[in-house]
Design a protein around this motif. Structure first.
Motif, PDB file in Angstrom:
ATOM      1  N   GLY A   1       0.845  -1.237  -0.143  1.00 28.58           N
ATOM      2  CA  GLY A   1       0.066  -0.001   0.007  1.00 28.58           C
ATOM      3  C   GLY A   1       0.878   1.201  -0.112  1.00 28.58           C
ATOM      4  O   GLY A   1       1.745   1.358   0.643  1.00 28.58           O
TER       5      GLY A   1
ATOM      6  N   LEU B   1     -11.167  -1.018   5.410  1.00 27.95           N
ATOM      7  CA  LEU B   1      -9.983  -1.773   5.985  1.00 27.95           C
ATOM      8  C   LEU B   1      -9.980  -3.273   5.679  1.00 27.95           C
ATOM      9  O   LEU B   1      -8.872  -3.739   5.446  1.00 27.95           O
ATOM     10  CB  LEU B   1     -10.071  -1.720   7.540  1.00 27.95           C
ATOM     11  N   ASN B   2     -11.189  -3.902   5.491  1.00 29.59           N
ATOM     12  CA  ASN B   2     -10.817  -5.369   5.074  1.00 29.59           C
ATOM     13  C   ASN B   2     -10.566  -5.376   3.603  1.00 29.59           C
ATOM     14  O   ASN B   2     -10.013  -6.248   3.177  1.00 29.59           O
ATOM     15  CB  ASN B   2     -12.300  -5.931   5.388  1.00 29.59           C
TER      16      ASN B   2
ATOM     17  N   THR C   1      -8.627  -3.545   2.055  1.00 28.76           N
ATOM     18  CA  THR C   1      -7.135  -3.197   1.776  1.00 28.76           C
ATOM     19  C   THR C   1      -6.241  -4.107   2.692  1.00 28.76           C
ATOM     20  O   THR C   1      -5.099  -4.643   2.149  1.00 28.76           O
ATOM     21  CB  THR C   1      -6.591  -1.727   2.364  1.00 28.76           C
ATOM     22  N   ASP C   2      -6.680  -4.888   3.630  1.00 20.86           N
ATOM     23  CA  ASP C   2      -5.634  -5.849   4.443  1.00 20.86           C
ATOM     24  C   ASP C   2      -6.538  -6.996   5.036  1.00 20.86           C
ATOM     25  O   ASP C   2      -6.031  -7.596   5.975  1.00 20.86           O
ATOM     26  CB  ASP C   2      -5.240  -4.924   5.535  1.00 20.86           C
TER      27      ASP C   2
ATOM     28  N   SER D   1      -8.779  -9.154   0.538  1.00 22.31           N
ATOM     29  CA  SER D   1      -7.293  -8.521  -0.151  1.00 22.31           C
ATOM     30  C   SER D   1      -6.204  -9.528  -0.664  1.00 22.31           C
ATOM     31  O   SER D   1      -5.480  -9.089  -1.386  1.00 22.31           O
ATOM     32  CB  SER D   1      -6.487  -7.522   0.776  1.00 22.31           C
TER      33      SER D   1
ATOM     34  N   LEU E   1      -6.571   3.349   9.036  1.00 25.12           N
ATOM     35  CA  LEU E   1      -6.458   3.379   7.416  1.00 25.12           C
ATOM     36  C   LEU E   1      -4.771   3.559   7.189  1.00 25.12           C
ATOM     37  O   LEU E   1      -4.505   3.185   5.861  1.00 25.12           O
ATOM     38  CB  LEU E   1      -7.096   4.193   6.888  1.00 25.12           C
TER      39      LEU E   1
ATOM     40  N   ARG F   1      -1.389  -1.661   5.678  1.00 26.36           N
ATOM     41  CA  ARG F   1      -2.377  -1.156   4.808  1.00 26.36           C
ATOM     42  C   ARG F   1      -1.957  -0.087   3.677  1.00 26.36           C
ATOM     43  O   ARG F   1      -1.828  -0.377   2.802  1.00 26.36           O
ATOM     44  CB  ARG F   1      -3.627  -0.502   5.555  1.00 26.36           C
ATOM     45  N   MET F   2      -1.428   1.113   4.425  1.00 30.47           N
ATOM     46  CA  MET F   2      -0.710   1.964   3.689  1.00 30.47           C
ATOM     47  C   MET F   2       0.951   1.798   4.290  1.00 30.47           C
ATOM     48  O   MET F   2       1.292   2.382   5.195  1.00 30.47           O
ATOM     49  CB  MET F   2      -1.184   3.345   3.998  1.00 30.47           C
ATOM     50  N   ASP F   3       1.647   0.977   3.537  1.00 35.74           N
ATOM     51  CA  ASP F   3       3.024   0.737   4.072  1.00 35.74           C
ATOM     52  C   ASP F   3       3.795   1.942   3.631  1.00 35.74           C
ATOM     53  O   ASP F   3       4.887   2.198   4.839  1.00 35.74           O
ATOM     54  CB  ASP F   3       3.543  -0.546   3.319  1.00 35.74           C
TER      55      ASP F   3
END
Length: 514
Positions: free
Chosen positions: A239, A342-343, A345-346, A350, A372, A377-379
């Motif tokens: 992410g 959220l589910n 993305t992760d 996903s 989020l 999720r957003m690495d």
């Protein structure tokens, strides 16, 4: 001459007589069994084994046949003498292939293999709901028996992977968008696509070169990290969050990533998705090696930061909005929840497919919920800031063709002094350069004037702001000092008042006594 013809006729007669005797003595079943035995005997002593890969498997197309055809196109373009040329749908390049009944030798891990393209005429077919091609096509793979295990274990998988790479390289990128209200297209897909022709690359992207190199290295590690993700038990996805003011190149960054990796882009419009279930279905219909983009996610649906608190009705309104979003209460027909996103993305869903990138953009990162933004999720958070001096040099090269050594040193120093304080976005600078690009030197001077004007206006506003702050501070000080002066006079006034009241009381008492 007559004797020759007589002899040949006699020999043909003898051959016909012997053939009739053989048919009587050796029935067809016996002859078939004998030929089969001889064939097996030949295979037993042969050092090679053969595999047939047909174009059509029953009534379905054989994907392995298409993969072999693409894989061999790379070698055929170099060593082939008779080639067939094809150009696929949404492709901008020509693919080479083996012609009918042609052969090509390949090697894999020291094992030599031979491919032969077999094309024969198909017998006339009876009535069929799905007519078959007139020609029967296929590949025959010949390998040595000692290399059989190597070929079956890894070579064919290697061919499939290489074919997919060639297909992505030859095929134009596609840009997908979800259909309105989750409706399906003619093929039953919820995504509509157009060819993606955006020319943005990392070479033309106006950001700091150090940051650019870091992003490119991270993308390469991700694309080559299949074994790493499998070994660590993680889903093969990553992410990225792009945040910063408008006009700083977030959309150009997305296009540069897609062109760098060769991935398709799925532009997800959350306002057209009604429920979490629809969101999952859209995810299931995305392909591997793709970038799933949600732009301006803070404006799409209500995903307010739960840690942000206010006072009074404003705070209560924020809590009510969040409760409505998290509980799935419909707002204008949209009931996507933060939990659903959220589910998406992760969560478990996903993991549908592999080698996917989730990319969100926002102008206000503080508005997003911390759940989020966390790793997993957003690495990687990428701040798209105002134009810096290294980014400015890239813009001057892109739009005016200037190299760094072609500009005057004094001019570069002036630009470097004002570029950071001016806080001008790459989009604004690009617009100045586009308007004046006919005269390159004049364009640079106009840009310098615009940057200085921005700095001047910014300093003027800063002075006004400081003056207002000083005046406010003085007013606040006077307001604080006024009650203090009143308090100093208060005891004396009170004492005088008390004395007067007491005196009046005493005189009244005396008169009353008298």
């Amino acid at each position: 001459m007559k004797d020759i013809w007589t002899t040949m006729a006699s020999m043909m007669g003898v051959w016909a007589f012997c053939q009739s005797i053989l048919h009587i003595v050796f029935p067809p079943d016996f002859r078939f069994a004998s030929l089969k035995f001889l064939h097996r005997l030949f295979q037993w002593f042969s050092a090679y084994i053969y595999y047939d890969i047909t174009e059509i498997d029953g009534v379905n197309t054989n994907e392995l046949y298409n993969a072999v055809q693409l894989y061999l196109s790379a070698s055929a373009s170099v060593s082939g003498t008779r080639l067939s040329l094809t150009r696929g749908l949404n492709s901008s390049s020509i693919t080479f292939g083996l012609s009918n009944n042609d052969r090509l030798v390949d090697s894999y891990k020291g094992a030599a293999v031979e491919w032969e393209h077999i094309v024969t005429q198909r017998q006339s077919q009876s009535f069929s709901w799905r007519p078959l091609p007139e020609e029967r096509r296929g590949f025959t793979l010949r390998v040595k028996k000692k290399n059989k295990q190597v070929i079956l274990d890894s070579y064919l998988d290697f061919v499939m992977e290489k074919a997919n790479e060639i297909r992505r390289k030859n095929q134009d990128r596609l840009l997908y968008t979800n259909s309105r209200g989750g409706s399906l297209d003619a093929r039953g897909h919820p995504w509509e696509s157009v060819p993606f022709k955006h020319p943005s690359t990392f070479e033309t992207l106006a950001i700091d070169p150090v940051k650019k190199a870091e992003i490119m290295a991270d993308l390469v590690d991700f694309a080559n990290g299949e074994s790493f993700y499998r070994r660590t038990g993680r889903a093969w996805k990553r992410g990225y969050l792009l945040y910063g003011p408008p006009g700083t190149g977030k959309s150009s960054m997305i296009a540069a990533m897609a062109n760098f990796l060769g991935y398709d882009i799925y532009d997800l419009e959350l306002t057209e998705v009604n429920t979490n279930s629809e969101l999952r279905k859209l995810l299931m219909k995305t392909s591997s090696k793709s970038i799933i983009v949600i732009e301006d996610i803070d404006c799409s649906i209500n995903l307010a930061n739960r840690n942000t608190t206010g006072s009074g009705a404003n705070s209560g309104g924020q809590r009510n909005n969040y409760d409505a979003a998290s509980n799935g209460i419909e707002d204008d027909g949209n009931s996507i929840t933060l939990s659903g996103l959220l589910n998406f993305t992760d969560g478990l869903w996903s993991c549908c497919g592999s080698e996917k990138i989730f990319l969100f953009t926002t102008n206000h990162i503080e508005k997003l919920d911390p759940a989020l933004l966390r790793s997993g999720r957003m690495d990687m958070h990428i701040h798209m800031s105002y134009c810096s001096f290294p980014a400015l040099k890239i813009l001057l090269k892109n739009y005016l063709g200037f190299q760094e050594d072609e500009l005057q040193k004094e001019l570069l120093e002036e630009l470097e002094c004002v570029i950071d304080e001016a806080e001008m976005t790459p989009a604004d600078i690009s617009e100045v350069l586009i308007k004046k690009r006919r005269d390159k030197n004049n364009a640079v001077r106009e840009l310098l004037v615009e940057l200085k004007n921005r700095v001047g206006r910014k300093r003027g506003k800063s002075r006004e702001r400081n003056g207002d702050e000083i005046e406010d501070e003085e007013q606040e000080k006077r307001a604080l000092d006024s009650p203090k002066d009143g308090c100093d006079q208060l005891p004396e006034t009170c004492n005088k008042k008390n004395e007067g009241e007491n005196g009046c009381d005493d005189s009244d008492n005396i008169d009353e006594y008298d």
